[in-house]
Design an enzyme around this catalytic site. Structure first.
Site, PDB file in Angstrom:
ATOM      1  N   ASP A 252       0.878  -1.179   0.000  1.00  0.00           N
ATOM      2  CA  ASP A 252       0.000   0.000   0.000  1.00  0.00           C
ATOM      3  C   ASP A 252       0.914   1.227   0.000  1.00  0.00           C
ATOM      4  O   ASP A 252       2.120   1.114   0.245  1.00  0.00           O
ATOM      5  CB  ASP A 252      -0.874  -0.013   1.277  1.00  0.00           C
TER       6      ASP A 252
ATOM      7  N   TYR B  45      -0.439   8.591  -1.969  1.00  0.00           N
ATOM      8  CA  TYR B  45      -0.444   8.405  -3.426  1.00  0.00           C
ATOM      9  C   TYR B  45      -1.575   9.220  -4.058  1.00  0.00           C
ATOM     10  O   TYR B  45      -1.548   9.518  -5.242  1.00  0.00           O
ATOM     11  CB  TYR B  45      -0.713   6.929  -3.766  1.00  0.00           C
TER      12      TYR B  45
ATOM     13  N   CYS C 211      -4.379  -1.185  -2.031  1.00  0.00           N
ATOM     14  CA  CYS C 211      -4.504   0.274  -2.133  1.00  0.00           C
ATOM     15  C   CYS C 211      -5.411   0.582  -3.325  1.00  0.00           C
ATOM     16  O   CYS C 211      -5.099   0.174  -4.450  1.00  0.00           O
ATOM     17  CB  CYS C 211      -3.111   0.861  -2.342  1.00  0.00           C
TER      18      CYS C 211
ATOM     19  N   CYS D 105     -10.858   3.701   0.418  1.00  0.00           N
ATOM     20  CA  CYS D 105      -9.413   3.832   0.624  1.00  0.00           C
ATOM     21  C   CYS D 105      -9.085   2.916   1.784  1.00  0.00           C
ATOM     22  O   CYS D 105      -9.809   2.903   2.789  1.00  0.00           O
ATOM     23  CB  CYS D 105      -9.064   5.279   0.964  1.00  0.00           C
TER      24      CYS D 105
ATOM     25  N   HIS E 284      -7.006   3.008   4.052  1.00  0.00           N
ATOM     26  CA  HIS E 284      -6.737   3.648   5.342  1.00  0.00           C
ATOM     27  C   HIS E 284      -8.027   3.856   6.155  1.00  0.00           C
ATOM     28  O   HIS E 284      -7.985   3.933   7.384  1.00  0.00           O
ATOM     29  CB  HIS E 284      -6.074   5.016   5.145  1.00  0.00           C
TER      30      HIS E 284
END
Ligand code: DGL
Length: 263
Positions: free
Chosen positions: A11, A43, A75, A185, A187
């Site tokens: 990721d 990114y 990711c 995403c 995260h």
């Protein structure tokens, strides 16, 4: 004699650990090698060419150092920017991740869904195609989650800073009737508790379990002889290894010593 199958997972940073935590359960006999590209995170606002170059460096490293048989691109942004490029460059299979629009569209009762992801993910071909295909008659509200990845990278998943941003991004969706929020995403699943506290009626959709099962199916199809118990996973980062160790301990209850790599 058995052979241990090495699987690479990467990721832009620590977010992909939300996928990794499913892989570790679904693939108990594989050797997992996780690379966090934290020195180049986020990114989300980079060009697709820049992201492709980073993914190439990471995949070359994983193949040369660990002879990985499969790579999970944990990711959404890297998948949007680079999955076609990776599949045409290498012979090993890649499993990507994209916002779970289809399950959200099937599940919504209000016919309004919200999607929180990075700009890069929204700009990708995959997102446009999936949205066109599955959201007929459904209002889809998209919102880039500026600033959230940076906070999660620091291990900040609760508190006023996170709550302010989440309120700013998600309240307009709820006001327009969204009953489902797609976490686009990797995260963001680490923010689920805070989102749940602020918006208790919102259903959150995280594609990570489905991605992990896809990796398992591909391995089964490859008929790789996975009959040795795995060793401890290997955690590598282009950023700060102490930050990664703290994150692993705090959010995955894994005590590990990650290693910094320069690629
Ligand atoms: N974890 C990432 C994703 O799934 C990337 C976030 C970023 O680096 O901007 O999109």
């Amino acid at each position: 004699m058995g052979q241990r199958v090495n699987i690479g997972v990467f990721d832009s940073g620590l977010g992909g650990l939300s996928v990794f935590r499913h892989l570790i359960t679904d693939l108990p006999n594989a050797q997992l090698i996780y690379v966090a590209d934290s020195a180049y995170c986020p990114y989300g606002t980079r060009t697709f060419e820049q992201i492709q170059q980073r993914t190439k460096k990471i995949v070359d490293f994983l193949i040369e150092t660990y002879s990985v048989s499969l790579v999970v691109v944990a990711c959404n942004t890297a998948t949007a920017a680079a999955i076609d490029f990776l599949r045409s460059t290498y012979t090993i299979p890649f499993v990507g991740i994209e916002p779970a629009i289809k399950p959200a569209a099937l599940k919504t009762l209000s016919k309004v869904i919200g999607v929180l992801a990075t700009e890069g993910t929204f700009n990708g071909r995959l997102f446009k195609q999936t949205t066109e295909r599955y959201t007929n008659g459904i209002k889809t509200i998209i919102q880039p989650g500026y600033g959230l990845v940076e906070l999660v990278e620091k291990g900040i998943v609760a508190g006023p800073e996170v709550e302010n941003l989440l309120n700013q991004y998600i309240s307009p969706m709820v006001e327009q009737g969204a009953d489902i929020l797609v976490l686009g995403c990797t995260h963001y699943p680490f923010l689920s508790n805070t989102i749940g506290k602020l918006f208790p009626n919102l259903i959150l959709i995280d594609p990570a379990p489905a991605v992990s099962l896809r990796a398992k199916t591909i391995l089964q199809e490859m008929r790789l002889p996975v009959n040795l118990p795995s060793e401890n996973p290997i955690f590598l980062t282009t950023g700060d290894s102490a930050t990664m160790d703290d994150f692993l301990s705090m959010h995955l209850s894994i005590k590990a010593k990650s290693k910094q790599i320069k690629i």
